[in-house]
Scaffold this motif. Structure first.
Motif, PDB file in Angstrom:
ATOM      1  N   PHE A   1       0.924  -1.636  -0.003  1.00 21.50           N
ATOM      2  CA  PHE A   1       0.101  -0.039  -0.421  1.00 21.50           C
ATOM      3  C   PHE A   1       0.831   1.389   0.008  1.00 21.50           C
ATOM      4  O   PHE A   1       0.773   2.336  -0.542  1.00 21.50           O
ATOM      5  N   ARG A   2       2.027   1.257   0.992  1.00 20.60           N
ATOM      6  CA  ARG A   2       3.297   3.206   1.124  1.00 20.60           C
ATOM      7  C   ARG A   2       3.617   2.708  -0.491  1.00 20.60           C
ATOM      8  O   ARG A   2       3.944   3.700  -0.513  1.00 20.60           O
ATOM      9  N   TYR A   3       4.327   1.562  -0.988  1.00 25.89           N
ATOM     10  CA  TYR A   3       4.851   2.257  -1.537  1.00 25.89           C
ATOM     11  C   TYR A   3       4.210   1.033  -3.535  1.00 25.89           C
ATOM     12  O   TYR A   3       4.728   1.734  -4.752  1.00 25.89           O
ATOM     13  N   GLY A   4       3.730  -0.139  -3.525  1.00 20.56           N
ATOM     14  CA  GLY A   4       3.289  -0.562  -4.724  1.00 20.56           C
ATOM     15  C   GLY A   4       2.672   0.664  -5.933  1.00 20.56           C
ATOM     16  O   GLY A   4       2.420   0.715  -6.748  1.00 20.56           O
ATOM     17  N   LEU A   5       0.876   1.021  -4.862  1.00 21.14           N
ATOM     18  CA  LEU A   5       0.142   1.839  -5.118  1.00 21.14           C
ATOM     19  C   LEU A   5       0.329   2.860  -5.446  1.00 21.14           C
ATOM     20  O   LEU A   5       0.126   2.968  -6.815  1.00 21.14           O
ATOM     21  N   PRO A   6       1.328   3.518  -4.629  1.00 19.02           N
ATOM     22  CA  PRO A   6       1.505   5.008  -5.638  1.00 19.02           C
ATOM     23  C   PRO A   6       2.630   4.944  -6.647  1.00 19.02           C
ATOM     24  O   PRO A   6       2.268   5.364  -7.383  1.00 19.02           O
ATOM     25  N   PHE A   7       2.965   3.782  -6.739  1.00 20.50           N
ATOM     26  CA  PHE A   7       3.795   3.809  -7.645  1.00 20.50           C
ATOM     27  C   PHE A   7       3.274   2.666  -9.114  1.00 20.50           C
ATOM     28  O   PHE A   7       3.222   3.395 -10.010  1.00 20.50           O
ATOM     29  N   LEU A   8       2.117   2.477  -8.377  1.00 19.27           N
ATOM     30  CA  LEU A   8       1.106   1.882 -10.245  1.00 19.27           C
ATOM     31  C   LEU A   8       0.673   3.174 -10.944  1.00 19.27           C
ATOM     32  O   LEU A   8       0.279   3.766 -11.724  1.00 19.27           O
ATOM     33  N   LEU A   9       0.783   3.961  -9.625  1.00 17.39           N
ATOM     34  CA  LEU A   9      -1.181   5.325  -9.814  1.00 17.39           C
ATOM     35  C   LEU A   9       0.251   6.062 -10.845  1.00 17.39           C
ATOM     36  O   LEU A   9      -0.545   6.694 -11.782  1.00 17.39           O
ATOM     37  N   PHE A  10       1.487   6.292 -10.804  1.00 20.65           N
ATOM     38  CA  PHE A  10       2.235   6.916 -11.058  1.00 20.65           C
ATOM     39  C   PHE A  10       2.523   6.818 -12.863  1.00 20.65           C
ATOM     40  O   PHE A  10       2.661   7.016 -13.519  1.00 20.65           O
ATOM     41  N   VAL A  11       2.833   5.329 -13.067  1.00 16.21           N
ATOM     42  CA  VAL A  11       2.714   5.041 -14.414  1.00 16.21           C
ATOM     43  C   VAL A  11       1.669   4.306 -14.587  1.00 16.21           C
ATOM     44  O   VAL A  11       1.601   5.561 -16.276  1.00 16.21           O
ATOM     45  N   ALA A  12       0.706   4.335 -14.615  1.00 15.57           N
ATOM     46  CA  ALA A  12      -0.893   4.533 -15.567  1.00 15.57           C
ATOM     47  C   ALA A  12      -1.358   5.711 -15.465  1.00 15.57           C
ATOM     48  O   ALA A  12      -1.009   6.607 -17.008  1.00 15.57           O
ATOM     49  N   GLY A  13      -0.883   6.495 -14.423  1.00 25.51           N
ATOM     50  CA  GLY A  13      -0.848   9.054 -14.845  1.00 25.51           C
ATOM     51  C   GLY A  13      -0.342   8.782 -15.655  1.00 25.51           C
ATOM     52  O   GLY A  13      -0.499   9.770 -16.319  1.00 25.51           O
ATOM     53  N   GLY A  14       1.506   8.941 -15.843  1.00 24.82           N
ATOM     54  CA  GLY A  14       2.185   8.840 -17.087  1.00 24.82           C
ATOM     55  C   GLY A  14       1.711   8.331 -17.846  1.00 24.82           C
ATOM     56  O   GLY A  14       2.242   9.739 -18.462  1.00 24.82           O
ATOM     57  N   SER A  15       0.884   7.822 -18.648  1.00 29.04           N
ATOM     58  CA  SER A  15       1.019   6.684 -19.931  1.00 29.04           C
ATOM     59  C   SER A  15       0.195   7.824 -19.874  1.00 29.04           C
ATOM     60  O   SER A  15       0.119   8.265 -21.020  1.00 29.04           O
ATOM     61  N   PHE A  16      -1.241   8.265 -19.473  1.00 25.96           N
ATOM     62  CA  PHE A  16      -2.277   9.372 -20.147  1.00 25.96           C
ATOM     63  C   PHE A  16      -1.455  10.402 -20.440  1.00 25.96           C
ATOM     64  O   PHE A  16      -2.360  11.354 -20.965  1.00 25.96           O
ATOM     65  N   GLY A  17      -0.381  11.228 -18.775  1.00 25.34           N
ATOM     66  CA  GLY A  17      -0.054  12.289 -19.070  1.00 25.34           C
ATOM     67  C   GLY A  17       1.123  11.875 -20.054  1.00 25.34           C
ATOM     68  O   GLY A  17       0.408  13.530 -21.569  1.00 25.34           O
ATOM     69  N   LEU A  18       1.721  11.772 -20.787  1.00 18.82           N
ATOM     70  CA  LEU A  18       2.082  11.046 -21.996  1.00 18.82           C
ATOM     71  C   LEU A  18       1.446  11.252 -23.257  1.00 18.82           C
ATOM     72  O   LEU A  18       1.897  12.011 -24.424  1.00 18.82           O
ATOM     73  N   ARG A  19       0.442  10.840 -22.868  1.00 24.89           N
ATOM     74  CA  ARG A  19       0.220  10.724 -24.268  1.00 24.89           C
ATOM     75  C   ARG A  19      -1.072  12.047 -24.997  1.00 24.89           C
ATOM     76  O   ARG A  19      -1.039  12.772 -25.783  1.00 24.89           O
ATOM     77  N   GLU A  20      -1.482  13.067 -23.619  1.00 27.75           N
ATOM     78  CA  GLU A  20      -1.551  14.269 -24.192  1.00 27.75           C
ATOM     79  C   GLU A  20      -0.667  14.959 -24.880  1.00 27.75           C
ATOM     80  O   GLU A  20      -0.709  15.862 -24.830  1.00 27.75           O
ATOM     81  N   PHE A  21       0.376  15.437 -24.355  1.00 22.75           N
ATOM     82  CA  PHE A  21       2.039  15.251 -24.536  1.00 22.75           C
ATOM     83  C   PHE A  21       2.092  15.812 -26.091  1.00 22.75           C
ATOM     84  O   PHE A  21       2.091  16.424 -26.769  1.00 22.75           O
ATOM     85  N   THR A  22       1.638  14.519 -26.414  1.00 22.87           N
ATOM     86  CA  THR A  22       2.108  13.827 -27.550  1.00 22.87           C
ATOM     87  C   THR A  22       1.075  14.298 -28.195  1.00 22.87           C
ATOM     88  O   THR A  22       1.178  14.679 -30.259  1.00 22.87           O
ATOM     89  N   LYS A  23      -0.071  14.645 -27.893  1.00 23.77           N
ATOM     90  CA  LYS A  23      -0.961  15.324 -28.683  1.00 23.77           C
ATOM     91  C   LYS A  23      -0.862  16.284 -29.234  1.00 23.77           C
ATOM     92  O   LYS A  23      -1.261  16.768 -30.314  1.00 23.77           O
ATOM     93  N   LEU A  24      -0.797  17.107 -28.266  1.00 28.26           N
ATOM     94  CA  LEU A  24       0.199  18.384 -28.216  1.00 28.26           C
ATOM     95  C   LEU A  24       1.475  18.958 -29.116  1.00 28.26           C
ATOM     96  O   LEU A  24       1.451  19.336 -30.603  1.00 28.26           O
ATOM     97  N   ARG A  25       1.944  18.025 -29.348  1.00 28.07           N
ATOM     98  CA  ARG A  25       2.810  18.064 -29.735  1.00 28.07           C
ATOM     99  C   ARG A  25       2.915  17.981 -31.805  1.00 28.07           C
ATOM    100  O   ARG A  25       2.859  18.617 -32.345  1.00 28.07           O
ATOM    101  N   TYR A  26       1.451  16.726 -32.242  1.00 31.20           N
ATOM    102  CA  TYR A  26       1.160  16.757 -33.536  1.00 31.20           C
ATOM    103  C   TYR A  26       0.068  17.633 -34.100  1.00 31.20           C
ATOM    104  O   TYR A  26      -0.062  17.717 -34.649  1.00 31.20           O
TER     105      TYR A  26
END
Length: 101
Positions: free
Chosen positions: A17-42
């Motif tokens: 709960f202390r380390y795994g859940l924040p890591f998974l949220l960071f990875v999943a949230g990062g992929s959605f964030g990168l998708r938005e940045f690449t949309k702006l780029r194109y």
């Protein structure tokens, strides 16, 4: 309500709960964030073609399509003497002569 806070305290002490859940949220949230940045780029990198008339207005001259070919460039390379050459050292920024006015 007391049992909910007790469960939260119990799970907050677990490593998953202390380390795994924040890591998974960071990875999943990062992929959605990168998708938005690449949309702006194109979205803002739309390439347009420039017509030859526009280039002529700017003073840029284009070569005719048949004027430069791979074969003609290869013939230019064949005439070069690559056995006799001398290395020439380019000027360094600190060695450049002051420009004459």
């Amino acid at each position: 309500m007391n049992s909910l806070s007790a469960k939260f305290q119990f799970y907050s002490k677990k490593r998953l709960f202390r380390y795994g859940l924040p890591f998974l949220l960071f990875v999943a949230g990062g992929s959605f964030g990168l998708r938005e940045f690449t949309k702006l780029r194109y979205q803002f990198s739309k390439k347009t073609t420039i017509k030859p008339e526009e280039l002529e207005k700017k003073g840029i001259e284009m070569k005719k399509p048949g004027e430069v070919t791979l074969e003609s460039e290869f013939e230019k390379i064949k005439t070069l003497d690559i056995d006799n050459w001398e290395p020439i050292r380019g000027p360094r920024p600190w060695e450049q002569q002051p420009q004459k006015k």
